[in-house]
Design a protein around this motif. Sequence first.
Motif, PDB file in Angstrom:
ATOM      1  N   PHE A   1       0.844  -1.195   0.000  1.00 25.01           N
ATOM      2  CA  PHE A   1       0.000   0.000   0.000  1.00 25.01           C
ATOM      3  C   PHE A   1       0.874   1.237   0.000  1.00 25.01           C
ATOM      4  CE2 PHE A   1      -2.282  -3.500   1.797  1.00 25.01           C
ATOM      5  CZ  PHE A   1      -3.566  -3.365   1.289  1.00 25.01           C
ATOM      6  N   ARG A   2       0.695   2.095  -0.969  1.00 28.67           N
ATOM      7  CA  ARG A   2       1.439   3.351  -0.996  1.00 28.67           C
ATOM      8  C   ARG A   2       0.506   4.451  -1.467  1.00 28.67           C
ATOM      9  NH1 ARG A   2       7.333   1.640  -3.624  1.00 28.67           N
ATOM     10  NH2 ARG A   2       7.775   0.038  -2.051  1.00 28.67           N
ATOM     11  N   ASN A   3       0.491   5.527  -0.711  1.00 29.62           N
ATOM     12  CA  ASN A   3      -0.379   6.634  -1.073  1.00 29.62           C
ATOM     13  C   ASN A   3       0.321   7.483  -2.134  1.00 29.62           C
ATOM     14  OD1 ASN A   3      -2.500   8.384  -1.073  1.00 29.62           O
ATOM     15  ND2 ASN A   3      -1.834   9.486   0.757  1.00 29.62           N
ATOM     16  N   GLU A   4       0.474   6.895  -3.328  1.00 28.70           N
ATOM     17  CA  GLU A   4       1.160   7.592  -4.419  1.00 28.70           C
ATOM     18  C   GLU A   4       0.432   8.902  -4.686  1.00 28.70           C
ATOM     19  OE1 GLU A   4       3.884   6.620  -5.826  1.00 28.70           O
ATOM     20  OE2 GLU A   4       4.030   4.446  -5.534  1.00 28.70           O
ATOM     21  N   PRO A   5       1.174  10.020  -4.734  1.00 31.30           N
ATOM     22  CA  PRO A   5       0.494  11.310  -4.905  1.00 31.30           C
ATOM     23  C   PRO A   5      -0.215  11.430  -6.253  1.00 31.30           C
ATOM     24  CG  PRO A   5       2.902  11.562  -4.911  1.00 31.30           C
ATOM     25  CD  PRO A   5       2.616  10.148  -4.534  1.00 31.30           C
TER      26      PRO A   5
ATOM     27  N   ILE B   1       0.137   0.406 -13.381  1.00 31.43           N
ATOM     28  CA  ILE B   1       1.580   0.657 -13.329  1.00 31.43           C
ATOM     29  C   ILE B   1       1.935   1.502 -12.104  1.00 31.43           C
ATOM     30  CG2 ILE B   1       3.447   1.923 -14.480  1.00 31.43           C
ATOM     31  CD1 ILE B   1       2.464   0.773 -17.090  1.00 31.43           C
ATOM     32  N   ARG B   2       1.091   2.424 -11.743  1.00 33.05           N
ATOM     33  CA  ARG B   2       1.304   3.157 -10.485  1.00 33.05           C
ATOM     34  C   ARG B   2      -0.015   3.240  -9.745  1.00 33.05           C
ATOM     35  NH1 ARG B   2       5.222   5.317  -8.278  1.00 33.05           N
ATOM     36  NH2 ARG B   2       6.494   5.438 -10.143  1.00 33.05           N
ATOM     37  N   SER B   3      -0.212   2.300  -8.851  1.00 33.21           N
ATOM     38  CA  SER B   3      -1.466   2.287  -8.123  1.00 33.21           C
ATOM     39  C   SER B   3      -1.184   2.385  -6.637  1.00 33.21           C
ATOM     40  CB  SER B   3      -2.264   1.034  -8.467  1.00 33.21           C
ATOM     41  OG  SER B   3      -1.479  -0.108  -8.217  1.00 33.21           O
TER      42      SER B   3
HETATM   43 MG    MG Z   1       7.850   4.594  -5.495  1.00 33.93          MG
END
Ligand code: MG
Length: 570
Positions: free
Chosen positions: A136-140, A147-149
Amino acid sequence: MRVTKAFLPTLKEIPSDATMISHRLMLRAGMIRLLGAGIYSFLPLGYRALKKAIQIIREEMDAIGAQEFHLPALNPVEVWDETGRTEAFGDTMFHIKNRPYVLAPTHEEIITSIARSFVKSYKDMPQAWYQIQEKFRNEPRPRSGVIRSRQFTMKDSYSLDATWEGLDQSYEMHSRAYHRIYQRCGLNFFVVGASSGAMGGTGSQEFMVESDAGEDVCAMNDESGYAANLEVATSRVPPVGRVEENPPAEKFATPEARTIDELVEQFGLVEERCAKALVYIVDNSPYLIFMAGNDQLNESKLQAALGANEVRPARDDELGELTGADAGSIGPINLKTNVPQIADQRLEHANGLVSGANENGYHFRNIDFDRDAKITAYYDLRTVQEGEPDPLGGRPLRVVRAIEVGHIFKLGTKYSEAMGATFLDENGKTHPIIMGSYGIGVERILACHIEQSHDEKGIIWHPALAPYHVHIIALKMQSAEVAAAAEDIYARLAGENVEVLLDDRTNVSAGFKFNDADLLGFPVQVVVGERNLKDGKAEIKVRKTGEREKVRIEEVVTRCQELLGELAQA
Ligand code: MG
Ligand code: ATP
């Protein structure tokens, strides 16, 4: 599986915010659906493909003797506090409201906590531990589909060694496994040297897939084999060096010149002899940094050179306070404060330079960095450019965009030291465990494969990842003969463990079925129609090449297997 029974929500209309091909095709083929920004449901077809990638990864990790774990995604925050990463991750880490828990963005801390309790002696190592699990990453800026979730599947593994040679071996072993994994998935990939962040060293490589939509940029030369992430890439650009005449530095008025190009143009200067000054705040301390001409400062290199956690350009008000001038008039002489100065290595020992006078509208010429500037250190700080000579053979560098599908990394003792994970050597001496960390983005494998293998009609699956191997298209299921032949082929393929989807719909046209089959893109299509059946035949089409052949019904299964075998090798 039969289409009439399957949940296969294919789409004609694509959401307009989906710009990447893989994102569009995964939506159109009914593989994934968006639940919230950066959050995707994998539908049955997508999950079949995901499981294929997972199985390949699992087999190759098992083959190097790695042992599979399943670690909790829900972590007590105090474990993360031990290494200071609660703060380092900041907003990227999801925190549970009103509870001292976080959702794990990676698992170094959890692995180290297990190692701390159970790995006590050099005899307990080497160990290689892995898991394939949600992160889990709170990608901005979640974008590009999976690919970027914000929730994604990672294979993460960790090596524990008692010696640095042991770490080298664990790293090599993972590198080989990674090569096999991406090869088996049919990916066209390359490996680049990557930044090890503030830890320095060369022990970090990324596995990359070239793509115009990629967020990483790499410099490479195919002949010499040089390949590096732009964060660390170097080139053989010559140093600026010295000129013979070395008169004292002299101030001159430059009211109309704030940029390097304006200086060069108005005063007939050599671009690289203009020392551009930049002010950065590095972990709360200001630095004055000099670059040759229009060379771009690379923030990753700056961060690594100074071992910093965070770097940012100074604000305008900070510039004035520190130097006495605005951007465009800053230089090494007559600085308002004693701000530490560093420079790019191209400027080492250089003279005959022009730089700002720390007074708006003025510069100095004839600056000798050895004589007139207080540079404390020179580092490689510049971003390489397309066409520059590569550091191995001096051949021109190609700069390409790419997507990172995996990362292998010699961690060393950063986490074991922070968390007190130690072992006793043969002489009873205590040492921190030497660790490596190795990640693969599983969804990215699928998306990158689709990026590389599709046409205007849809996906072209490699058999290794294909949700199904064979798509049987019964042209007219209403016809008893067609139905019987299609069912017969379907049963025999399934009996041979070939994964097969039968389009048994009676309410859609042949053209509609063909379009769906091309969109879903399984490697082999078998078309069963009345006309060919009269000759006892069906038509086989290879999705990748479009080649068609008529094959006797009895031979369809064997021929499908042959073709799948050939496609798997390609
Ligand atoms: Mg990263
Ligand atoms: P990036 O620079 O792309 O954010 P990262 O350096 O943060 O990646 P790692 O922490 O090394 O990535 O994670 C291992 C692998 O997990 C990456 O190589 C990538 O393939 C995958 N990955 C990382 N972040 C995401 C994400 N937000 N969505 C999907 N996959 C991801």
